[in-house]
Enzyme design. Structure first.
Site, PDB file in Angstrom:
ATOM      1  N   HIS A   1       7.312 -20.095  -1.054  1.00 32.32           N
ATOM      2  CA  HIS A   1       6.672 -21.292  -0.862  1.00 32.32           C
ATOM      3  C   HIS A   1       7.007 -21.783   0.613  1.00 32.32           C
ATOM      4  O   HIS A   1       5.924 -22.759   0.968  1.00 32.32           O
ATOM      5  CB  HIS A   1       7.540 -22.447  -1.700  1.00 32.32           C
ATOM      6  CG  HIS A   1       7.369 -22.484  -3.068  1.00 32.32           C
ATOM      7  ND1 HIS A   1       6.186 -22.290  -3.803  1.00 32.32           N
ATOM      8  CD2 HIS A   1       8.324 -22.023  -4.245  1.00 32.32           C
ATOM      9  CE1 HIS A   1       6.420 -22.065  -5.072  1.00 32.32           C
ATOM     10  NE2 HIS A   1       7.526 -21.875  -5.362  1.00 32.32           N
TER      11      HIS A   1
ATOM     12  N   GLU B   1      -9.837  -0.952   0.176  1.00 32.72           N
ATOM     13  CA  GLU B   1      -8.404  -1.005   0.855  1.00 32.72           C
ATOM     14  C   GLU B   1      -7.601   0.135   0.356  1.00 32.72           C
ATOM     15  O   GLU B   1      -6.444   0.102   0.374  1.00 32.72           O
ATOM     16  CB  GLU B   1      -7.601  -2.430   0.507  1.00 32.72           C
ATOM     17  CG  GLU B   1      -7.990  -2.854  -1.014  1.00 32.72           C
ATOM     18  CD  GLU B   1      -7.417  -4.377  -1.070  1.00 32.72           C
ATOM     19  OE1 GLU B   1      -6.511  -4.650  -0.244  1.00 32.72           O
ATOM     20  OE2 GLU B   1      -7.830  -4.943  -2.290  1.00 32.72           O
TER      21      GLU B   1
ATOM     22  N   ASP C   1      -3.611  -3.064   3.180  1.00 34.14           N
ATOM     23  CA  ASP C   1      -3.307  -2.220   2.001  1.00 34.14           C
ATOM     24  C   ASP C   1      -3.865  -0.649   2.338  1.00 34.14           C
ATOM     25  O   ASP C   1      -3.497   0.532   1.860  1.00 34.14           O
ATOM     26  CB  ASP C   1      -3.875  -2.621   0.687  1.00 34.14           C
ATOM     27  CG  ASP C   1      -3.060  -3.376  -0.197  1.00 34.14           C
ATOM     28  OD1 ASP C   1      -1.919  -3.326  -0.142  1.00 34.14           O
ATOM     29  OD2 ASP C   1      -3.753  -4.591  -0.298  1.00 34.14           O
TER      30      ASP C   1
ATOM     31  N   CYS D   1     -10.770  -8.048   6.595  1.00 34.06           N
ATOM     32  CA  CYS D   1      -9.967  -9.066   6.454  1.00 34.06           C
ATOM     33  C   CYS D   1      -8.568  -8.861   6.557  1.00 34.06           C
ATOM     34  O   CYS D   1      -7.688  -9.755   6.279  1.00 34.06           O
ATOM     35  CB  CYS D   1     -10.169 -10.118   5.209  1.00 34.06           C
ATOM     36  SG  CYS D   1     -10.262  -8.924   3.619  1.00 34.06           S
TER      37      CYS D   1
HETATM   38  C1  PEP Z   1      -5.464  -6.214   3.063  1.00 34.57           C
HETATM   39  O1  PEP Z   1      -4.943  -5.510   1.921  1.00 34.57           O
HETATM   40  O2  PEP Z   1      -5.810  -6.019   4.111  1.00 34.57           O
HETATM   41  C2  PEP Z   1      -5.698  -7.764   2.397  1.00 34.57           C
HETATM   42  C3  PEP Z   1      -6.558  -8.636   3.196  1.00 34.57           C
HETATM   43  O3  PEP Z   1      -5.477  -8.083   1.269  1.00 34.57           O
HETATM   44  P1  PEP Z   1      -3.865  -8.598   1.122  1.00 34.57           P
HETATM   45  O4  PEP Z   1      -3.084  -8.737   2.269  1.00 34.57           O
HETATM   46  O5  PEP Z   1      -3.873  -9.849   0.144  1.00 34.57           O
HETATM   47  O6  PEP Z   1      -3.251  -7.578   0.244  1.00 34.57           O
HETATM   48 MG    MG Z   2      -5.077  -6.244  -0.017  1.00 36.71          MG
END
Ligand code: PEP
Ligand code: MG
Length: 580
Positions: free
Chosen positions: A192, A434, A458, A505
């Site tokens: 949090h 990923e 990931d 991302c």
């Molecule tokens: C990632 O795996 O790069 C991703 C953007 O997802 P998360 O960080 O939420 O696993």
């Molecule tokens: Mg991810």
């Protein structure tokens, strides 16, 4: 001077005096026998304390709701539920009657038992629940013992707050103007405290082992929320250095924000989108202020990681709608639930898994819990008429998962149609790349995807077999490993061949050294935390995609991450945004 390190969860540099907020665990709890004749009045005393606690929590909940929306006020709904839990209350009452001890002692004992049970589970979500139990118990005990509880809303001077861990109610109540930075012994990216620090734009470093042991009240402290560093009692030259970095950051931020609305066109005219990653709807103001071209990743599972309950279709719909409306027509990519792995939800996962990161996670969980998945898909579809919504499936590892997810989406559409809800029939549906298997069959997946978004957090984890949350092997989480770069290249090429857009991302997209290589590999979209957007936009604007392509060719011919990083540091000046 000592330097401590931890998990950087909210960027920015703050310099100030430490304020140590220590839980008063050493306050002794009275422990005495009572007479049988006094049991009823002892229980009444408890009911009165509960009533007062309920009044306080309701007030906090209403305040959280008006300041930050329903996502955060849910924390306090969970606290209220705890006060009303019949099983808990019956247990306390029978302990009181059987043991004939004072009620403070009974409550304290029960708290210790619950914490003891939960502490055995190594899971950040459960650890947050421990914080909730402590929070509620402390409040009740304070009323029973007529103690005034110090709250962080009483803070007046500007301070750097150092604590073991903060309760949700402490953060909601704290005077945010006074808190220049947060340093906690505990906590990680999904706690949090981390979510709230980012939402309030307070620089924060969490998981700093020994912070409360090494920092004394009133010590001078520097907090670097981007690098995860905390310098205690800095010497003159360190202080001057950080002050310079901070004022440079402030100046640069001002200059960058001045160009925020401009879209990115590289020097040779290529259009690139730079979007934001968000965890909670309340982040949208920050997203807009930093000039994002949209939301490239809405980590929808954070709506589920609030304590107490799984959000209903209506609640989810409202959350998606509010983000879409606030983004005023700019694209918003909602990633379907990525629960499991390091974001386990005990209500769902049940038995602990041996290898949660390789287990029942993300799309795998959704496909076997189609009730949950369909609820989310309907909520997204209903909200889709409010803006430019897109759906993204996480952690696809075999093409069949995509087929099944698309079939369930068709079912959700049919259900919406039957119920008479308007929605966007042609809502774009893409996937995250990923897992290495997905990158290697990206050509197959591209036939059924409207876009790809590469999740390097990931992808690196699964390519190098390195737990992204384990600091012992963090040195192996290498974005520039040739294997990772080859998988990214293969994904971009497959996307291009199929005519779909390819974005990223994962954290790598916000690394200035990586950004130019990614541009050179042909990436169309970058998505990252809002605070990184202005810098990456500026960098891309000053770049030439032809030059970036030769840079990418050069590094792809190299043999190790170290060699590549060394070379990029020689060639790129992130300040100037160009090659040297
Ligand atoms: C990632 O795996 O790069 C991703 C953007 O997802 P998360 O960080 O939420 O696993
Ligand atoms: Mg991810």
């Amino acid at each position: 001077m000592i330097e401590l390190t931890g998990v950087p969860v909210s960027p920015g540099i703050a310099i100030g005096k430490a304020f140590l907020f220590l839980e008063d665990e050493d306050v002794s709890i009275p422990n005495y026998y009572i007479r049988t004749a006094d049991v009823d009045s002892e229980w009444d005393r408890f009911r009165t304390a509960i009533g007062k606690a309920r009044g306080e929590i309701t007030e906090l909940r209403d305040r959280a709701r008006s300041e930050m929306g329903p996502t955060h006020s849910a924390i306090f709904d969970a606290h209220l539920l705890m006060l009303e839990d019949p099983e808990l209350m019956e247990g306390l009452e029978s302990s009181l009657r059987e043991s004939l001890r004072n009620i403070e002692w009974i409550v304290f004992q029960r708290e210790q038992e619950l914490i003891e049970q939960l502490s055995r589970v190594q899971d950040p979500y459960i650890q947050d629940r421990v914080a909730d139990i402590r929070d509620v118990t402390k409040r009740i005990l304070n009323h029973l013992m007529f103690r005034e509880r110090f709250t962080l809303s009483d803070l007046e001077d500007e301070i750097v707050l150092v604590a073991h861990n903060l309760l949700p109610s402490d953060i909601i109540a704290m005077n945010k103007r006074a808190v220049k930075a947060l340093v906690l012994d505990g906590g990680g990216k999904t706690s949090h405290a981390a979510i709230l620090a980012r939402a309030f734009e307070i620089p924060a470093v969490l998981g700093v082992a020994g912070a409360t042991r090494n920092v004394r009240n009133g010590d001078g402290v520097i907090v670097d929320g981007r690098k995860g560093r905390v310098v205690v009692e800095p010497d003159e030259s360190t202080l001057i250095r950080y002050e310079q970095v901070r004022s440079r950051d402030v100046e640069r931020e001002k200059a960058l924000l001045a160009t925020e609305v401009l879209p990115v066109r590289t020097k040779d005219g290529r259009s690139i989108l730079v979007k934001a990653n968000i965890e909670i709807p309340e982040e949208v103001d920050t997203v807009r202020r930093h000039g994002a071209d949209g939301v490239g990743l809405f980590r929808s599972e954070f709506l589920f990681l609030q304590p107490g309950r799984i959000p209903s279709e209506e609640e989810q719909y409202r959350a998606y709608r509010s983000v879409l409306k606030s983004m005023e027509g700019r694209p918003v990519t909602i990633r379907t639930l990525d629960l499991g792995g390091d974001k386990a939800l005990p209500e769902l996962s049940g038995r602990e898994e041996k290898n949660p990161l390789l287990g029942w996670r993300a799309i795998r969980l959704c496909l076997s819990r189609d009730d949950l998945f369909l609820t989310q898909l309907r909520a997204i579809l209903k909200a889709s008429v409010e803006g430019d919504a897109r759906i993204m499936f996480p952690m696809i590892s075999v093409p069949e998962e995509l087929d099944q997810a698309l079939a369930l989406l068709e079912r959700a559409k049919a259900e919406c149609r039957a119920a008479g809800y308007a929605f966007r029939e042609d809502i774009p549906v893409g996937i995250m790349i990923e897992v290495p298997s997905a990158a290697l069959v990206a050509d197959i997946l591209a036939k059924k995807s409207a876009f790809f978004s590469i999740g390097t957090n990931d992808l690196i984890q699964y390519t190098l077999a390195v737990d992204r949350g384990n600091e012992k092997v963090a040195y192996l989480h290498q974005p520039f490993h040739p294997a990772v770069l080859r998988l990214i290249k293969a994904t971009i090429e497959a996307g291009r061949a199929a005519g779909i857009s390819v974005g990223m991302c994962g954290e790598m997209a916000s690394d200035p050294y990586a950004a130019l290589v990614l541009l050179g590999l042909g990436l169309d979209e970058f998505s990252m935390s809002s605070v990184s957007i202005p810098e990456i936009k500026r960098l891309l604007r000053g770049a030439d995609s032809g030059e970036a392509a030769s840079l990418a060719r050069e590094v792809l011919a190299m043999e190790s991450a170290a060699e590549i990083e060394r070379y990029l540091r020689e060639r790129i000046d992130p300040e100037a945004g160009v090659f040297r």
